[in-house]
Design an enzyme around this catalytic site. Structure first.
Site, PDB file in Angstrom:
ATOM      1  CG  HIS A   1      18.802  61.361  26.136  1.00 39.30           C
ATOM      2  ND1 HIS A   1      17.288  61.511  26.374  1.00 39.30           N
ATOM      3  CD2 HIS A   1      19.172  62.367  25.214  1.00 39.30           C
ATOM      4  CE1 HIS A   1      16.925  62.715  25.208  1.00 39.30           C
ATOM      5  NE2 HIS A   1      18.498  63.189  25.244  1.00 39.30           N
TER       6      HIS A   1
ATOM      7  CG  ASP B   1      14.051  69.013  33.768  1.00 39.85           C
ATOM      8  OD1 ASP B   1      14.376  69.921  32.825  1.00 39.85           O
ATOM      9  OD2 ASP B   1      14.809  67.647  33.781  1.00 39.85           O
TER      10      ASP B   1
ATOM     11  CE1 TYR C   1      19.951  66.306  22.125  1.00 41.34           C
ATOM     12  CE2 TYR C   1      18.873  63.330  22.314  1.00 41.34           C
ATOM     13  CZ  TYR C   1      18.877  65.281  22.378  1.00 41.34           C
ATOM     14  OH  TYR C   1      18.802  65.332  23.538  1.00 41.34           O
TER      15      TYR C   1
ATOM     16  NE  ARG D   1      17.305  67.659  27.018  1.00 39.60           N
ATOM     17  CZ  ARG D   1      18.274  68.009  26.255  1.00 39.60           C
ATOM     18  NH1 ARG D   1      18.416  67.304  25.477  1.00 39.60           N
ATOM     19  NH2 ARG D   1      18.664  68.694  26.907  1.00 39.60           N
TER      20      ARG D   1
ATOM     21  CG  ASP E   1      35.536  86.426  52.684  1.00 38.96           C
ATOM     22  OD1 ASP E   1      35.444  85.565  50.672  1.00 38.96           O
ATOM     23  OD2 ASP E   1      35.709  86.804  53.410  1.00 38.96           O
TER      24      ASP E   1
ATOM     25  CG  ASP F   1      17.301  71.123  29.754  1.00 39.54           C
ATOM     26  OD1 ASP F   1      16.752  71.010  30.683  1.00 39.54           O
ATOM     27  OD2 ASP F   1      17.506  70.023  29.404  1.00 39.54           O
TER      28      ASP F   1
ATOM     29  CG  HIS G   1      18.420  64.011  37.363  1.00 42.90           C
ATOM     30  ND1 HIS G   1      19.683  63.523  36.863  1.00 42.90           N
ATOM     31  CD2 HIS G   1      18.039  64.897  36.236  1.00 42.90           C
ATOM     32  CE1 HIS G   1      19.753  64.666  35.376  1.00 42.90           C
ATOM     33  NE2 HIS G   1      18.965  64.522  35.197  1.00 42.90           N
TER      34      HIS G   1
ATOM     35  CD  GLU H   1      14.849  64.767  30.002  1.00 43.09           C
ATOM     36  OE1 GLU H   1      15.857  65.431  29.409  1.00 43.09           O
ATOM     37  OE2 GLU H   1      14.455  64.921  30.672  1.00 43.09           O
TER      38      GLU H   1
ATOM     39  CG  HIS I   1      24.977  67.102  30.333  1.00 46.29           C
ATOM     40  ND1 HIS I   1      25.742  66.090  31.338  1.00 46.29           N
ATOM     41  CD2 HIS I   1      23.775  67.059  30.716  1.00 46.29           C
ATOM     42  CE1 HIS I   1      24.356  65.141  31.222  1.00 46.29           C
ATOM     43  NE2 HIS I   1      23.496  65.664  30.955  1.00 46.29           N
TER      44      HIS I   1
ATOM     45  CG  HIS J   1      14.907  62.929  35.293  1.00 38.81           C
ATOM     46  ND1 HIS J   1      13.786  63.688  36.211  1.00 38.81           N
ATOM     47  CD2 HIS J   1      14.751  63.395  33.281  1.00 38.81           C
ATOM     48  CE1 HIS J   1      14.917  64.773  35.493  1.00 38.81           C
ATOM     49  NE2 HIS J   1      14.969  65.233  33.818  1.00 38.81           N
TER      50      HIS J   1
ATOM     51  CD  GLU K   1      13.438  67.729  30.372  1.00 38.40           C
ATOM     52  OE1 GLU K   1      14.251  68.473  29.437  1.00 38.40           O
ATOM     53  OE2 GLU K   1      13.797  67.285  31.480  1.00 38.40           O
TER      54      GLU K   1
END
Ligand code: GLY
Ligand code: MN
Ligand code: MN
Length: 434
Positions: free
Chosen positions: A346, A267, A385, A402, A36, A256, A357, A381, A239, A350, A404
């Site tokens: 990638h 972001d 890799y 990365r 709950d 990130d 996003h 960004e 991710h 965005h 960004e």
């Protein structure tokens, strides 16, 4: 100060864009986490954009035409529930505080909705976003159709309301820009803080905790998305969010992480050495990604097509991949064959706003990239890799980078909202030596 007039103006603007018909815009449902216990409640971004109302179980109805009006359905005041769960505006309070034309109890929605839908030519609704709402609205439409012999007609056209609102959400008002600037500032401070706290043998989650600390103590209501705190090889999992490994001497740490302030996301990604000093190989790739990012930011300007920053970043990255013997061939060949995707898989950014996003098209119906315009907010960004592989010099293995930032397009060029988060090699090493 929140300017409620702005939210009323958004509703008026949307009513104008609708021309005629009725729009039904529910907020997000509450979601059970386990047994709950609920997940922390987050309103629907479209609903919030048009209302600033944050209570669950709320629905905005807009009636366009000669007598346009906005109607809110929300939870009743309830002394007992408010003792347990906290304050509720109730329809009367919401009407007064949020500037709707009418407000009713959510318990009246099923009774009133078929009446409101009657004789409306068009229904504006985000069909497919929530199966339970789809079914509920289908039920109301059938109730209206059952009255057809009494001379009542049901809407014959359903239009996705999101397309109309997306166009509005793409251009941020000065108020929205101000919130995004503050959201970016908090997240930037968190990245700087994390650099100071990072040391070999700490755990990734210890660094994540520094972000949460900095977000909440500055008034952000939550992280904008699950933070990625990825040491060493983990940074090559795009991710990654287990955030439970030990930070090793000699590795990089990619973080990130951004926060949500009054609905608006920041972001940011920064990548820095766990021990405070870049190795030669790490520095080579880092500066390559940084140069790609600076080139992309440089062309993030009003009038340029959406894809221009991506193309600028790719141009720099591909040359670097060739120089560092990661890719073979000429720039054109690497671009044409897509071999660069082994290291950069990638896109370069965005839209950013109420959703990380954010809403908004990237191409128009003719298939052309949309043009950037003042008031747009986007991320820039690029990354690199390098997984272990025979075709790759070993000193680059397991390096994931990365960088960004969040960028506001202005009439003069752009403003990097996240500029306070340090990112040159010199500034990062200085920050970590503090
Ligand atoms: N943090 C999500 C992204 O960078 O797109
Ligand atoms: Mn992003
Ligand atoms: Mn990100």
């Amino acid at each position: 100060m929140v300017n409620l007039k702005e939210f009323q103006q958004r509703r008026s603007q949307l009513l104008n864009r609708m021309g005629e018909g009725i729009a039904i815009i529910p907020t997000a449902p509450e979601a059970l986490r386990n047994r709950d216990s609920h997940y922390a409640y987050r309103f629907d971004s479209y609903f919030y954009y048009l209302t600033r109302f944050t209570e669950p179980e709320s629905v905005l109805v807009l009636i366009a035409g000669s007598e346009p009006k906005s109607i809110l359905f929300c939870r009743d005041k309830d002394k007992e529930r408010e003792i347990w769960d906290g304050f509720r505006y109730g329809p009367d309070g919401a009407l007064k505080e949020f500037g709707f034309d009418e407000a009713y109890s959510i318990s009246q929605l099923d009774e009133l909705a078929p009446k409101l839908l009657s004789n409306q030519a068009k229904l504006f609704y985000s069909l497919g976003a929530d199966a339970r709402w789809d079914a509920r609205i289908a039920g109301w439409l059938n109730a209206v159709r059952d009255l057809v012999r009494t001379g009542v007609s049901a809407p014959s056209e359903v239009t996705d309301i999101r397309r109309l609102v997306d166009v509005m959400r793409l251009v941020k008002s000065p108020y929205e820009q101000d919130v995004m600037r503050r959201s970016a500032k908090i997240a930037a401070a968190a990245h700087n803080r994390a650099m100071k706290f990072t040391k070999p043998n700490k755990k990734e989650y210890e660094i994540e905790a520094e972000f949460l600390h900095e977000f909440y103590r500055n008034g952000a209501q939550s992280p904008a998305y699950t933070s990625i705190v990825a040491g060493g090889a983990n940074a090559c999992t795009l991710h990654y969010n287990a955030n439970n490994c030990t930070l090793n001497e000699g590795d990089l740490l990619l973080v990130d992480a951004g926060c949500e302030l009054d609905g608006y996301a920041s972001d940011i990604t920064r990548t820095f050495p766990v021990n405070g000093k870049f190795s030669a190989a790490q520095r080579d790739l880092y500066e390559l990604v940084l140069n790609a990012q600076l080139a992309a930011i440089d062309v993030a300007k009003s009038g340029n097509p959406w894809n221009t920053p991506h193309e600028a970043a790719l141009d720099v990255l591909i040359q670097g991949f060739i120089d560092f013997k990661l890719c073979k061939g000429s720039k054109d060949e690497v671009l044409e064959s897509g071999s660069y995707r082994q290291f950069y898989m990638h896109r370069t950014g965005h839209w950013l706003g109420l959703d990380v996003h954010d809403a908004g098209e990237y191409k128009d119906r003719a298939g052309n990239w949309v043009l950037l315009e003042a008031g747009n907010t986007l991320t820039v960004e690029p990354g690199c890799y390098v997984r272990p592989s025979e075709n790759v010099p070993e000193h680059f293995w397991n390096i994931g980078i990365r960088i960004e930032d969040d960028v506001l397009i202005t009439t003069a060029g752009n403003e990097v909202l996240t500029k306070n988060a340090v990112k040159t090699v010199t500034d990062i090493e200085a920050m970590m030596a503090e």
